[in-house]
Design an enzyme around this catalytic site. Sequence first.
Site, short mmCIF file in Angstrom:
data_model
loop_
_atom_site.label_atom_id
_atom_site.label_comp_id
_atom_site.label_asym_id
_atom_site.label_seq_id
_atom_site.Cartn_x
_atom_site.Cartn_y
_atom_site.Cartn_z
N SER A 1 22.96 3.70 -20.46
CA SER A 1 22.55 4.19 -21.77
C SER A 1 22.67 3.13 -22.87
O SER A 1 21.79 3.05 -23.74
CB SER A 1 23.34 5.44 -22.15
OG SER A 1 22.98 6.53 -21.32
N LYS B 1 30.80 17.15 -19.70
CA LYS B 1 29.69 17.94 -20.25
C LYS B 1 30.06 19.41 -20.49
O LYS B 1 29.67 19.99 -21.51
CB LYS B 1 28.47 17.85 -19.33
CG LYS B 1 27.81 16.48 -19.31
CD LYS B 1 26.55 16.51 -18.46
CE LYS B 1 25.84 15.18 -18.46
NZ LYS B 1 24.57 15.20 -17.70
N GLU C 1 19.44 25.61 -27.75
CA GLU C 1 19.12 26.63 -26.75
C GLU C 1 19.29 26.12 -25.33
O GLU C 1 19.80 26.84 -24.45
CB GLU C 1 17.67 27.11 -26.97
CG GLU C 1 17.26 28.28 -26.08
CD GLU C 1 16.73 27.84 -24.73
OE1 GLU C 1 16.84 28.63 -23.77
OE2 GLU C 1 16.21 26.70 -24.63
N ASP D 1 18.78 16.73 -21.00
CA ASP D 1 18.37 16.49 -19.62
C ASP D 1 17.11 17.28 -19.27
O ASP D 1 16.24 16.80 -18.56
CB ASP D 1 19.50 16.87 -18.65
CG ASP D 1 20.63 15.87 -18.65
OD1 ASP D 1 20.38 14.68 -18.95
OD2 ASP D 1 21.77 16.26 -18.35
N GLY E 1 25.01 20.91 -11.86
CA GLY E 1 24.61 20.82 -13.25
C GLY E 1 23.21 20.28 -13.45
O GLY E 1 22.46 20.75 -14.31
N ALA E 2 22.83 19.28 -12.65
CA ALA E 2 21.49 18.72 -12.77
C ALA E 2 20.43 19.75 -12.41
O ALA E 2 19.36 19.81 -13.04
CB ALA E 2 21.36 17.48 -11.89
N VAL F 1 25.18 28.78 -0.21
CA VAL F 1 24.18 29.67 -0.81
C VAL F 1 24.73 30.37 -2.05
O VAL F 1 23.97 30.67 -2.98
CB VAL F 1 23.69 30.70 0.22
CG1 VAL F 1 22.59 31.57 -0.38
CG2 VAL F 1 23.18 30.01 1.47
N TYR G 1 18.33 7.61 -9.37
CA TYR G 1 17.61 6.37 -9.69
C TYR G 1 18.32 5.12 -9.18
O TYR G 1 17.89 3.99 -9.48
CB TYR G 1 17.35 6.25 -11.20
CG TYR G 1 18.58 6.26 -12.08
CD1 TYR G 1 19.24 5.08 -12.38
CD2 TYR G 1 19.05 7.45 -12.61
CE1 TYR G 1 20.36 5.09 -13.19
CE2 TYR G 1 20.17 7.47 -13.43
CZ TYR G 1 20.82 6.29 -13.72
OH TYR G 1 21.93 6.30 -14.52
#
EC number: 1.1.1.25
Length: 279
Positions: free
Chosen positions: A20, A68, A80, A104, A132-133, A156, A220
């Site tokens: 970043s 996070k 939101e 994200d 989370g992603a 599951v 990445y």
Amino acid sequence: MAESLHRAFICGHPVAHSRSPVIHNFWLKQHGIEGSYERRDIAPEAFSLFIREFPRFYMGGNVTIPHKESAWRLVETRDEAAETIGAVNTLWLQDGRIMGGNTDTYGFAANLDMELAGWEKNAVATVLGAGGAALAVVHALQSRGIRDIRIVNRTVSRARAVVDRFKGGTSAHAWEAVPDLLSDTSLLVNTTSLGMHGGPEGHIDLAPLPDSAIVTDIVYVPLRTPLLASAAARGLRTVDGLGMLLHQAVPGFERWFGVRPEVTPHLREIVVADLEAGK
């Protein structure tokens, strides 16, 4: 507050690997802004104090692993996306209050917009992973009107937890269901660490995917993951995860520095070079 002018940060633990600063400091230089964007390694036990104190020194910043969810609990107001996802990755100040957002979801969609415009039309999405992603990805997909989103996870119950959060248009599936799910999938998204340097190895047979399908990976490092390599070998359209990192940085920079930056091929080249140098 004067000390905070034109300073922003990314905090995590660890945070030395973050690219970043490369992105934001490139934009600062490009726009002639005298400012800085720096790494702050903040241990979990020190994070609450850091959040209380940062307005004395910074305009805002980014939050990464493992903070996070803690940031979500500590900020005064959330946008939101952050409210829905349950995680904050961007902080800024507004009328003396600490605000939290999640970019994200924007970054994921903007990356696909740039690489494959119209990707969301009539899409049936299969999302690998339920962390989370995955929450950010599902939020992005729903915000684009996609109403058939399958969440696949080895556990599951975690996939069901994602479904419970987003309700309509989502379904939970075991990993063993992947071959059947792929047969009518138009967008396959990997949000797991599968294929990441240092992550677990594994292979997904993409043969059932339609020839028109898109395959994208939020990983990445490496840029060409085994999943993307397999998809390309089949002639499928692919999108790597670096663009998500680049695009998610745009809203924060605009909030802190008052200029909306652009994600360009030149910026991508600089970040790729930094990734290569860091190997």
